[in-house]
Scaffold this motif. Structure first.
Motif, short mmCIF file in Angstrom:
data_model
loop_
_atom_site.label_atom_id
_atom_site.label_comp_id
_atom_site.label_asym_id
_atom_site.label_seq_id
_atom_site.Cartn_x
_atom_site.Cartn_y
_atom_site.Cartn_z
N SER A 8 0.83 -1.20 0.00
CA SER A 8 0.00 0.00 0.00
C SER A 8 0.87 1.25 0.00
N MET A 9 0.31 2.31 -0.54
CA MET A 9 1.02 3.58 -0.62
C MET A 9 1.23 4.15 0.78
N ASP A 10 2.36 4.81 1.00
CA ASP A 10 2.68 5.38 2.30
C ASP A 10 1.63 6.41 2.70
N ILE A 11 1.18 6.35 3.95
CA ILE A 11 0.09 7.20 4.41
C ILE A 11 0.47 8.68 4.36
N LEU A 12 1.72 9.01 4.60
CA LEU A 12 2.09 10.43 4.55
C LEU A 12 2.14 10.94 3.12
N GLU A 13 2.46 10.07 2.17
CA GLU A 13 2.39 10.46 0.76
C GLU A 13 0.93 10.69 0.36
N ILE A 14 0.05 9.82 0.84
CA ILE A 14 -1.38 10.00 0.58
C ILE A 14 -1.86 11.32 1.18
N ALA A 15 -1.47 11.58 2.43
CA ALA A 15 -1.91 12.78 3.13
C ALA A 15 -1.38 14.05 2.45
N GLN A 22 -7.59 6.04 7.60
CA GLN A 22 -6.32 6.70 7.29
C GLN A 22 -5.69 7.30 8.55
N ALA A 23 -6.51 7.84 9.43
CA ALA A 23 -6.00 8.39 10.68
C ALA A 23 -5.32 7.31 11.51
N LEU A 24 -5.90 6.13 11.52
CA LEU A 24 -5.28 5.03 12.27
C LEU A 24 -3.90 4.72 11.73
N ARG A 25 -3.73 4.75 10.44
CA ARG A 25 -2.41 4.48 9.85
C ARG A 25 -1.38 5.52 10.31
N CYS A 26 -1.82 6.76 10.49
CA CYS A 26 -0.91 7.79 11.01
C CYS A 26 -0.56 7.52 12.47
N LEU A 27 -1.57 7.17 13.26
CA LEU A 27 -1.33 6.89 14.68
C LEU A 27 -0.41 5.70 14.88
#
Length: 332
Positions: free
Chosen positions: A2-9, A24-29
């Motif tokens: 999966s694509m990196d969450i910070l790249e998505i954000a 998505q928030a969970l992936r950041c946490l």
């Protein structure tokens, strides 16, 4: 993979202005600690793009302290617990004096708080008298936090000139029953919706560290995103003696900073306010990191039943970071 969450954000939130979903928030946490600085930097970029550099400063005062009939497990003002806070009413001259002192710091918001399930007529009358007296004495926006409201009370507060109403959801819907049993999350949500419909600004946030999981913190961020409040105060549990949560541990500093940054990414255009517990959970350096990680508003001075961070220290930090204090709106 999966694509990196910070790249998505970076694309979804920073470029397009769309907040993260709960998933998505969970992936950041769940990001490892070695990516915390990267997460904070992105959250700061989002804050600067969608909110700007200004910081909204607020003071709060308790009109009616203690003796609340509700059983919010974090709160020493509940009449159901053995905490030492007892019922006290503040007089109008003291309320006005506090508002004048708050405005002198540069603050633009002054919030009148009462420890009640919801206001009775005596309280509504006092609030009306207090709001009128404050507006006659000083130019400052007056907010209120008086518990759950009826439609008539919402309309009355709007007519008084109350600028913003605070009613926290406190935590994720799935966790609420572990925090409060005398009313429901849905009752709180209903008050929030009535406040928005009446044209007042809505302030709605909660407390981190009340036994919720990371999944529930992410759920909460998503639910706030759905509600769309103008302001989200983020508190970190300060366990109070005599309450059911008195032995709960403080939120660890890095976990708190991840939460701050994640909530900014979930709520890119919202006023995200430092509130209770930050002085214990984050200390001076952590407070600075949070200001560079998505926070764009602070409560200065003491909170309702706990000591806050010294107001001069907060104002000096804003000056050091070259973050101007938000000017008072002329629409009073």
């Amino acid at each position: 993979m999966s694509m990196d969450i910070l790249e998505i954000a970076r694309v979804q939130v920073l470029e397009e202005g769309r907040g993260l979903s709960a998933d998505q928030a969970l992936r950041c946490l769940e990001l490892p600690d070695d990516r915390l600085s990267e997460l904070l930097a992105l959250a700061h970029e989002v804050r600067m793009k969608w909110c700007g550099p200004e910081v909204e400063v607020e003071g709060i005062i308790s009109l009616k302290t203690g003796g609340c009939p509700e059983d919010c497990h974090f709160c020493s003002q509940s009449g159901q617990f053995t905490s030492p806070v007892r019922s006290v009413w503040l007089d109008i001259p003291s309320l006005v004096r506090s508002a004048v002192e708050t405005a002198a710091t540069g603050a633009t918001e002054f919030c009148i708080v009462a420890a009640v399930r919801g206001p009775d007529q005596r309280l509504m009358d006092q609030v009306r008298e207090g709001v009128k007296a404050i507006h006659q004495a000083v130019e400052i926006n007056v907010a209120c936090s008086l518990g759950m409201l009826t439609q008539g009370q919402v309309d009355e507060l709007a007519e008084m000139g109350v600028h913003r109403y605070n009613h926290n959801l406190e935590t994720a819907r799935s966790h609420f029953g572990h925090v409060v049993t005398t009313h429901t999350w849905d009752e709180r949500w209903q008050t929030c919706e009535m406040v928005r419909a009446a044209g007042m600004e809505l302030c709605c946030g909660g407390i981190i560290g009340m036994g919720e999981t990371r999944e529930q913190r992410a759920e909460f961020a998503g639910q706030l995103g759905e509600l769309g409040p103008d302001e989200v105060p983020l508190n970190f549990l300060n366990p109070r003696p005599g309450t059911p949560f008195e032995s709960y541990p403080l939120v660890e500093g890095r976990e708190a900073l991840k939460t701050i940054a994640t909530f900014r990414l979930a709520l890119p255009r919202t006023i995200l306010r430092y509130s209770g517990g930050r002085e214990l959970t984050l200390g001076d350096m952590g407070t600075r990191d949070g200001m560079l990680g998505g926070i764009n508003a602070i409560i200065i001075g003491n909170y309702l039943t706990t000591l806050g961070r010294d107001a001069e220290s907060d104002l000096a930090l804003l000056d050091e970071l070259k973050m101007p204090i938000k000017a008072l709106s002329k629409a009073l």
